[in-house]
Design a protein around this motif. Structure first.
Motif, short mmCIF file in Angstrom:
data_model
loop_
_atom_site.label_atom_id
_atom_site.label_comp_id
_atom_site.label_asym_id
_atom_site.label_seq_id
_atom_site.Cartn_x
_atom_site.Cartn_y
_atom_site.Cartn_z
N ASP A 99 0.82 -1.03 0.03
CA ASP A 99 -0.19 0.00 0.12
C ASP A 99 0.87 1.20 0.09
OD1 ASP A 99 -1.61 2.19 0.33
OD2 ASP A 99 -2.75 1.28 2.02
N ASN A 101 0.15 4.31 -0.28
CA ASN A 101 -0.58 5.22 0.40
C ASN A 101 -0.24 5.34 1.89
OD1 ASN A 101 -1.82 6.60 -1.61
ND2 ASN A 101 -3.43 4.53 -1.61
N GLN A 103 1.93 5.91 5.04
CA GLN A 103 3.25 6.46 5.22
C GLN A 103 4.01 6.04 6.30
OE1 GLN A 103 4.17 9.15 3.11
NE2 GLN A 103 2.29 8.49 1.97
N GLN A 264 -12.21 10.17 0.81
CA GLN A 264 -11.30 9.50 -0.15
C GLN A 264 -11.93 8.78 -1.03
OE1 GLN A 264 -7.90 8.88 2.59
NE2 GLN A 264 -7.45 10.75 2.85
N TYR A 328 -3.70 7.28 8.87
CA TYR A 328 -3.67 6.65 7.46
C TYR A 328 -3.95 7.79 6.53
CZ TYR A 328 -4.49 3.72 3.23
OH TYR A 328 -4.35 3.54 2.23
N THR A 329 -5.27 8.17 6.71
CA THR A 329 -6.16 9.35 5.81
C THR A 329 -5.37 10.43 5.58
OG1 THR A 329 -7.62 9.99 7.39
CG2 THR A 329 -8.15 8.06 6.10
N LYS A 332 -2.15 9.98 3.65
CA LYS A 332 -2.64 9.69 2.18
C LYS A 332 -2.82 11.03 1.32
CE LYS A 332 -6.08 7.12 -0.44
NZ LYS A 332 -7.12 6.00 -0.23
N GLU A 333 -3.33 12.02 2.43
CA GLU A 333 -3.66 13.38 1.80
C GLU A 333 -2.42 14.42 1.97
OE1 GLU A 333 -7.87 14.22 2.67
OE2 GLU A 333 -7.32 16.33 2.55
#
Lengths: 458, 483
Positions: A99, A101, A103, A264, A328-329, A332-333
């Protein structure tokens, strides 16, 4: 619940093993939850059931450099078991997909907020006998009323400790108390034989804030207001939401819609609405984790990230900062986590959830808001929920009444309504200064103009 | 049958010890202990978001004296700890008894000393995590590739193997090896500004072979197909209509609208609209409704596994059995656990169920269904002038006190002069139980008999249930819509 040192040792041991054993290791987290609780239940307006219980458990999340996650949990707390679940988690990680996305798990924070009154010392001395006193208050209200024929309800107390450790040196723990009481009162109109019920509950951090009497009185009021039910004809009219209705139709849907994960995946009706007007000027909302003593407050979230206060909607404008993130989100952003990682228990991976959802109260009293309505609906609750992807809502008024010439009148049977939530938000034309706090929600009465009501009267 | 090591402590010696400790202080006790081992695989858009494994132990000690219950919950299966917790639980029951107004006894029933095991072709523990993941990936791929309109796919695989011991003061000592599997698939599709979603699942009690059935193999394609079909669906217009409900909707309707009100705990607490109605005609005179959670139901549908709503014995050691709720429109029986059957002076019928050993058993349904009759579905549609054919459901609920229910249908087709017409989405149905049961006007034949399984919540607990029936027709139902 006292062996905090053991937990620290156990967790650090676990993290070390994970670092050593996991191929291509990136990071790991150990979450430990412990709780003790009591519960007294009321049935047929009589004490029926007493319970004491405890729960504890540990979970581990391990990521490799490909961003693949392995997760494992158990409710035994010893080194042998920790080794076993780490082995399992590594196996899961190795089997997972990459994954890009992902980090990292949160890095160490220098400071945390200092939210007060999350723990009430009184829980230490609270006996089962003391707990029963709260239930007795419920019983008295039901006994003293002529229409009330039965009541079920309960009182619970719980003490929870959660610990978050990760390989980026996060090491935090927090102890909190939760007390709750609920009442479901059944009333009967002896002359018509009609029965109805009313429900009310309180959830508090502080034992002293719990009132059995007030809870049962409010349930009784709801139950009586739900007698003498009629069917009405289909018509467009204003609706006044009770605080519970406000939670059902405004707060809960927004709480889901601003979840960054849904965003997302573009499954929220608020996608493409950032920095745009989504409601009337009466709609101002924040998610505030820092209110002393509030049920949704916390110093850190389910991943050990410091919590904060976030403005979500300002006078109808959905703010750019109005999304709730976990690590996580956020990664991703490319933004910071908002400290909204939520975990139901050690057995779940962090999702995203609100802290305290606070809607700004208005200036009118509820009485004034009702007085202005010639013909409308007072909506106390619905069991339905909106489609978050589209914002469409259609459902049943589970408890609601007719408003006629500024007064609350008969209760409703088999009455439905439908509206898109963006229309509902735009049609808000009054918010009361009166409000209720239910768990993490602070909710006033809200008036909506022009709602399509679908009656069942031919 | 091999008993799991950690559960071996619950032997006859231990039982005798507890019996002695209880002496004549209390009237009844039971102990449940479970060890559950399981796997969860969660994929979104063909990527794993969670792959997890767990091992969880639960133990609940319940005690009863003269109307008062005590319950003590612990997580460690240690003999001495259980012994001291047993004494604490006895104290709780005695305290409750000193305060309760409603005194009653639990009627003794014959003890059961038996072991039960779910038969599996492929044991879940024998299947590698890699194989389970491959299967999830396969379903994700099928759904994603189904059409360009598919925007998001989500697949969750869950399995668990449970070793479960039950002891009670009647002398029952029951050991069970259970095995559960569920595969859930969600697909979101988009066209222009419209987003639609469909959810389907398969599962039951059994082994990995559950996923080799035709139903399981078609799961994700079916879900993708449905979500795309819904993109073209119209919003309904509110009003009164004749409804034809498919087996899934008919089953959930009978579960929510009738079944909950049949639960005897709600009857005793005056929360059920069916209180005092045994022997009364409450429904259309040609309808039979039963709850039958006994094993062997899966094979009736040609499935090599057991339905989620089935069990060998309930969580109070009562064997599962068929109970008639409605016979020819007349209300016959409530659903009972040990307490309600003792108080209402009937034999228990095996409906005391708990979501785990950490929770007390409540009165719950198992597999609730409407028995088929003789209407052909096509004739039922042809015979309907102005109606809606409703297939499958999103959710539903009922207030058992007022009898008002509400359902959201997945697919709904307009029926005009006996012809099935355009598709509508988000159709909401509402009615009053006692009125709606009498407005049923046709019950389908056995050719279309079907079921669905799901999770039902009550009092903070969730249990697996199944429900079903043939197609049924109900007149004059309120339909909500956005327009």
């Amino acid at each position: 619940m006292e062996n905090t040192i053991d937990i620290f040792e156990l967790a650090n041991y676990g993290i070390k093993i994970a670092e050593k054993k996991a191929p291509n290791f990136k990071c790991a987290e150990i979450f430990v939850g412990k709780s003790e609780y009591t519960n007294i239940e009321l049935e047929e307006n009589s004490i029926k059931f007493s319970e004491i219980g405890s729960d504890h458990g540990v979970s581990i999340r391990i990521y490799n450099k490909r961003g693949s996650l392995g997760f494992a949990f158990t409710n035994k707390l010893n080194k042998r078991i920790i080794e076993k679940i780490i082995k399992n988690a590594i196996k899961m990680m190795n089997a997972g997909t990459a994954d890009p996305n992902f980090q990292n798990l949160p890095l160490k924070y220098k400071t945390y907020p200092n939210v007060k009154k999350l723990y009430d010392l009184n829980i230490k001395t609270l006996t089962i006998e003391d707990s029963i006193e709260y239930v007795k208050e419920l019983i008295t209200v039901c006994e003293d009323d002529d229409l009330a024929i039965s009541q079920s309800g309960d009182f619970t107390s719980s003490c929870n400790i959660s610990y978050v450790f990760n390989s980026n040196n996060i090491e935090v723990f927090e102890k909190e108390t939760i007390f709750s009481i609920s009442s479901n009162i059944i009333v009967k109109n002896e002359s018509t034989g009609e029965t109805s019920n009313g429900y009310e509950s309180q959830i508090k951090r502080k034992l002293k804030d719990i009132s059995g009497t007030n809870t049962a009185l409010e349930a009784l009021k709801n139950a009586k207001r739900n007698l003498n039910r009629i069917k009405i004809k289909t018509k467009k009219m204003p609706v006044i939401l009770s605080p519970k209705g406000t939670i059902n139709l405004i707060l809960n849907p927004i709480a889901s819609a601003i979840n960054a994960e849904l965003f997302q995946y573009k499954r929220s009706f608020l996608v493409d609405k950032r920095e745009k007007v989504i409601g009337s000027e009466y709609l101002t909302l924040e998610d505030n984790a820092l209110i002393d003593g509030a049920v949704g407050s916390s110093n850190f979230d389910g991943e050990g990230v410091p919590c904060k206060n976030k403005k979500i909607i300002e006078k109808g404008i959905f703010l750019k900062s109005g999304l709730l993130h976990n690590s996580y989100t956020a990664g991703k952003e490319g933004v910071e986590s908002t400290g909204n990682a939520s975990r139901r228990s050690f057995s779940s991976v962090p999702s995203i959830g609100i802290s305290n959802f606070v809607i700004q109260t208005g200036t009118s009293s509820i009485e004034e808001m009702i007085q202005d309505v010639k013909e409308g609906i007072f909506l106390n609750s619905t069991g339905d929920s909106a489609n978050i992807a589209t914002g469409d809502f259609s459902g049943l008024i589970s408890q609601g009444n007719v408003i006629k010439n500024g007064e609350i009148k008969q209760a409703l049977n088999e009455t439905m309504f439908g509206i898109n939530l963006l229309d509902l938000f735009k049609n808000i034309d009054a918010v009361s200064k009166d409000y209720r706090i239910y768990g993490p929600f602070k909710a006033p009465y809200v008036r909506i103009k022009d709602v399509q009501i679908i009656g069942s009267k031919n | 049958m091999e008993i799991k090591n950690e559960l071996k402590l619950f032997d006859n010696d231990f039982m005798n010890h507890l019996t002695q400790e209880a002496g004549n202080q209390i009237d009844y006790w039971d102990i449940r202990a479970t060890i559950s081992v399981g796997t969860t695989i969660d994929f979104t858009d063909q990527k794993s978001t969670e792959i997890s494994s767990y091992e969880i132990t639960n133990c609940g000690i319940r005690t009863f004296v003269n109307g008062g219950w005590g319950f003590y919950v612990l997580k460690d299966l240690d003999k001495d700890l259980i012994k001291t917790s047993f004494l604490k639980s006895i104290k709780l029951a005695k305290l409750t008894e000193s305060l309760t107004k409603h005194k009653f006894k639990i009627k003794e029933v014959n003890p059961i000393n038996k072991n039960f095991k779910i038969k599996t072709k492929r044991k879940l523990v024998d299947v590698d995590i890699e194989e389970k993941i491959l299967l999830v990936k396969h379903h994700e791929k099928l759904a994603s590739n189904y059409s360009k309109k598919v925007k998001n796919t989500h697949t969750i695989y869950m399995d668990s193997v449970k070793s479960y011991v039950f002891l009670n003061s009647f002398g029952s000592n029951i050991y069970q090896d259970l095995s559960y599997l569920r595969l859930l698939n969600i697909v979101y599709s988009q066209k222009g500004g419209v987003i639609q979603r469909s959810i389907n699942s398969v599962g039951g009690l059994g082994g990995f072979e559950i996923l080799s059935t035709e139903k399981a193999e078609n799961l994700s394609v079916k879900t993708a197909q449905e979500s795309i079909q819904l993109l073209e669906a119209k919003s309904p217009v509110g009003g009164k209509f004749t409804i034809i409900a498919d087996p899934k909707l008919a089953g959930t309707l009978i579960h929510e609208a009738l079944g909950h009100a049949c639960e005897a705990d709600l009857v005793l607490s005056k929360e059920s609209i069916l209180a005092g109605r045994i022997g009364q005609e409450v429904a259309f005179d040609d309808i039979n409704v039963v709850d039958d959670p006994s094993m062997g139901q899966g094979s009736k549908f040609g499935l090599p596994y057991e339905l989620f709503g089935s069990y060998f014995v309930d969580d109070e050691g009562t064997p599962s059995q068929k109970t008639v709720l409605i016979e020819n429109g007349v209300f016959k029986n409530y659903l009972h656990n040990l307490e309600t059957s003792s108080r209402m002076n009937v034999p228990p019928n095996g409906h005391g169920r708990a979501s785990s050993s950490s929770y007390k058993p409540q009165v719950r349904m198992g597999f609730t269904y409407i028995e088929p009759k003789d209407w052909n579905v096509d004739e039922m549609i042809q015979d309907t002038k102005n109606g809606i054919l409703c297939e499958d459901f999103l959710y539903g609920y009922t207030n058992p006190t007022t009898g008002n229910f509400q359902f959201k249908c997945k697919f709904s087709y307009k029926i005009k002069n006996g012809e099935k017409q355009e598709l509508m989405r988000d159709v909401a149905l509402s009615g009053m139980i006692l009125e709606a049961l009498k407005k049923i006007s046709a019950i389908g034949d056995k050719n279309t008999f079907g079921f669905s399984s799901g999770i039902c919540g009550k009092g903070g607990q969730s249990v697996h249930v199944s429900d079903g029936g043939p197609y049924i027709r109900i007149e004059n139902i309120t339909v909500g819509g956005l327009n």
